[in-house]
Motif scaffolding. Structure first.
Motif, PDB file in Angstrom:
ATOM      1  N   MET A   1      28.358  47.804  11.305  1.00  0.00           N
ATOM      2  CA  MET A   1      27.163  47.028  11.103  1.00  0.00           C
ATOM      3  C   MET A   1      26.165  47.353  12.203  1.00  0.00           C
ATOM      4  N   ALA A   2      24.916  47.450  11.837  1.00  0.00           N
ATOM      5  CA  ALA A   2      23.861  47.750  12.804  1.00  0.00           C
ATOM      6  C   ALA A   2      22.637  46.899  12.505  1.00  0.00           C
ATOM      7  N   ARG A   3      21.952  46.486  13.555  1.00  0.00           N
ATOM      8  CA  ARG A   3      20.679  45.782  13.410  1.00  0.00           C
ATOM      9  C   ARG A   3      19.594  46.823  13.607  1.00  0.00           C
ATOM     10  N   MET A   4      18.708  46.936  12.635  1.00  0.00           N
ATOM     11  CA  MET A   4      17.663  47.951  12.666  1.00  0.00           C
ATOM     12  C   MET A   4      16.294  47.284  12.533  1.00  0.00           C
ATOM     13  N   CYS A   5      15.295  47.871  13.179  1.00  0.00           N
ATOM     14  CA  CYS A   5      13.900  47.470  13.015  1.00  0.00           C
ATOM     15  C   CYS A   5      13.257  48.471  12.069  1.00  0.00           C
ATOM     16  N   LEU A   6      12.565  47.985  11.064  1.00  0.00           N
ATOM     17  CA  LEU A   6      11.910  48.872  10.113  1.00  0.00           C
ATOM     18  C   LEU A   6      10.713  49.543  10.783  1.00  0.00           C
ATOM     19  N   PRO A   7      10.288  50.704  10.278  1.00  0.00           N
ATOM     20  CA  PRO A   7       9.296  51.516  10.986  1.00  0.00           C
ATOM     21  C   PRO A   7       7.914  50.901  11.130  1.00  0.00           C
ATOM     22  N   ASP A   8       7.566  49.931  10.314  1.00  0.00           N
ATOM     23  CA  ASP A   8       6.221  49.377  10.355  1.00  0.00           C
ATOM     24  C   ASP A   8       6.287  47.906   9.988  1.00  0.00           C
ATOM     25  N   GLY A   9       5.429  47.092  10.588  1.00  0.00           N
ATOM     26  CA  GLY A   9       5.399  45.674  10.269  1.00  0.00           C
ATOM     27  C   GLY A   9       4.957  45.383   8.847  1.00  0.00           C
ATOM     28  N   ALA A  10       4.316  46.351   8.205  1.00  0.00           N
ATOM     29  CA  ALA A  10       3.845  46.168   6.835  1.00  0.00           C
ATOM     30  C   ALA A  10       4.961  46.376   5.810  1.00  0.00           C
ATOM     31  N   VAL A  11       6.091  46.943   6.230  1.00  0.00           N
ATOM     32  CA  VAL A  11       7.216  47.167   5.309  1.00  0.00           C
ATOM     33  C   VAL A  11       7.882  45.831   5.042  1.00  0.00           C
ATOM     34  N   ARG A  12       7.937  45.444   3.782  1.00  0.00           N
ATOM     35  CA  ARG A  12       8.518  44.154   3.403  1.00  0.00           C
ATOM     36  C   ARG A  12       9.971  44.257   2.977  1.00  0.00           C
ATOM     37  N   GLY A  13      10.465  45.468   2.793  1.00  0.00           N
ATOM     38  CA  GLY A  13      11.858  45.649   2.403  1.00  0.00           C
ATOM     39  C   GLY A  13      12.098  47.072   1.931  1.00  0.00           C
ATOM     40  N   VAL A  14      13.378  47.430   1.851  1.00  0.00           N
ATOM     41  CA  VAL A  14      13.768  48.765   1.415  1.00  0.00           C
ATOM     42  C   VAL A  14      14.887  48.614   0.389  1.00  0.00           C
ATOM     43  N   ASP A  15      14.771  49.338  -0.719  1.00  0.00           N
ATOM     44  CA  ASP A  15      15.817  49.371  -1.744  1.00  0.00           C
ATOM     45  C   ASP A  15      16.383  50.776  -1.815  1.00  0.00           C
ATOM     46  N   PHE A  16      17.696  50.876  -1.983  1.00  0.00           N
ATOM     47  CA  PHE A  16      18.356  52.170  -2.121  1.00  0.00           C
ATOM     48  C   PHE A  16      18.959  52.285  -3.513  1.00  0.00           C
ATOM     49  N   GLU A  17      18.793  53.476  -4.110  1.00  0.00           N
ATOM     50  CA  GLU A  17      19.392  53.784  -5.404  1.00  0.00           C
ATOM     51  C   GLU A  17      20.299  54.984  -5.239  1.00  0.00           C
ATOM     52  N   GLY A  18      21.377  55.024  -5.998  1.00  0.00           N
ATOM     53  CA  GLY A  18      22.312  56.138  -5.944  1.00  0.00           C
ATOM     54  C   GLY A  18      21.660  57.425  -6.436  1.00  0.00           C
ATOM     55  N   ALA A  19      22.049  58.545  -5.834  1.00  0.00           N
ATOM     56  CA  ALA A  19      21.447  59.836  -6.174  1.00  0.00           C
ATOM     57  C   ALA A  19      21.897  60.331  -7.545  1.00  0.00           C
ATOM     58  N   ARG A  20      23.124  60.060  -7.909  1.00  0.00           N
ATOM     59  CA  ARG A  20      23.648  60.579  -9.180  1.00  0.00           C
ATOM     60  C   ARG A  20      23.328  59.685 -10.365  1.00  0.00           C
ATOM     61  N   THR A  21      23.578  58.390 -10.203  1.00  0.00           N
ATOM     62  CA  THR A  21      23.428  57.493 -11.349  1.00  0.00           C
ATOM     63  C   THR A  21      22.139  56.678 -11.324  1.00  0.00           C
ATOM     64  N   GLY A  22      21.514  56.581 -10.168  1.00  0.00           N
ATOM     65  CA  GLY A  22      20.312  55.755 -10.058  1.00  0.00           C
ATOM     66  C   GLY A  22      20.622  54.277  -9.958  1.00  0.00           C
ATOM     67  N   ALA A  23      21.901  53.933  -9.789  1.00  0.00           N
ATOM     68  CA  ALA A  23      22.301  52.532  -9.669  1.00  0.00           C
ATOM     69  C   ALA A  23      21.831  51.958  -8.330  1.00  0.00           C
ATOM     70  N   HIS A  24      21.526  50.697  -8.329  1.00  0.00           N
ATOM     71  CA  HIS A  24      21.064  50.015  -7.129  1.00  0.00           C
ATOM     72  C   HIS A  24      22.240  49.895  -6.154  1.00  0.00           C
ATOM     73  N   THR A  25      22.075  50.424  -4.927  1.00  0.00           N
ATOM     74  CA  THR A  25      23.179  50.396  -3.964  1.00  0.00           C
ATOM     75  C   THR A  25      22.916  49.495  -2.766  1.00  0.00           C
ATOM     76  N   GLY A  26      21.694  49.036  -2.580  1.00  0.00           N
ATOM     77  CA  GLY A  26      21.434  48.141  -1.457  1.00  0.00           C
ATOM     78  C   GLY A  26      19.978  47.759  -1.325  1.00  0.00           C
ATOM     79  N   SER A  27      19.748  46.551  -0.813  1.00  0.00           N
ATOM     80  CA  SER A  27      18.404  46.044  -0.516  1.00  0.00           C
ATOM     81  C   SER A  27      18.409  45.472   0.882  1.00  0.00           C
ATOM     82  N   TYR A  28      17.368  45.751   1.617  1.00  0.00           N
ATOM     83  CA  TYR A  28      17.248  45.227   2.968  1.00  0.00           C
ATOM     84  C   TYR A  28      15.861  44.649   3.152  1.00  0.00           C
ATOM     85  N   THR A  29      15.812  43.348   3.443  1.00  0.00           N
ATOM     86  CA  THR A  29      14.564  42.637   3.692  1.00  0.00           C
ATOM     87  C   THR A  29      14.617  42.083   5.106  1.00  0.00           C
TER      88      THR A  29
END
Length: 89
Positions: free
Chosen positions: A1-29
């Motif tokens: 587990m890691a605590r990360m600061c997003l690159p810009d204060g304007a970023v409201r969140g990041v979503d990750f999708e799988g490369a092969r299937t496009g399935a949702h793999t994670g959201s970070y707000t």
């Protein structure tokens, strides 16, 4: 587990999708402190490539000086206002 600061204060969140299937793999707000907790090492690597950086969650450093303007310093002369700093207790 890691605590990360997003690159810009304007970023409201990041979503990750799988490369092969496009399935949702994670959201970070970001929380109130502006950090996100990331569990997946691949997501940590991807966030670093986007410009995110590890959060400095260290406490107060012992020693140093405090200026009248409120700025903390390791030097007797304040680098913000040029005033003389007093030893921080």
């Amino acid at each position: 587990m890691a605590r990360m600061c997003l690159p810009d204060g304007a970023v409201r969140g990041v979503d990750f999708e799988g490369a092969r299937t496009g399935a949702h793999t994670g959201s970070y707000t970001p929380g109130k402190d502006g950090t996100v907790t990331v569990d997946n090492p691949r997501h940590i690597r991807a966030l670093r490539e986007m410009g995110a950086f590890p959060a400095n969650l260290g406490g107060r450093a012992n020693g140093g000086f405090r200026c009248e303007c409120g700025f903390g310093s390791y030097f007797k002369t304040c680098s913000r206002c040029g005033g003389t700093c007093e030893r921080d207790s």
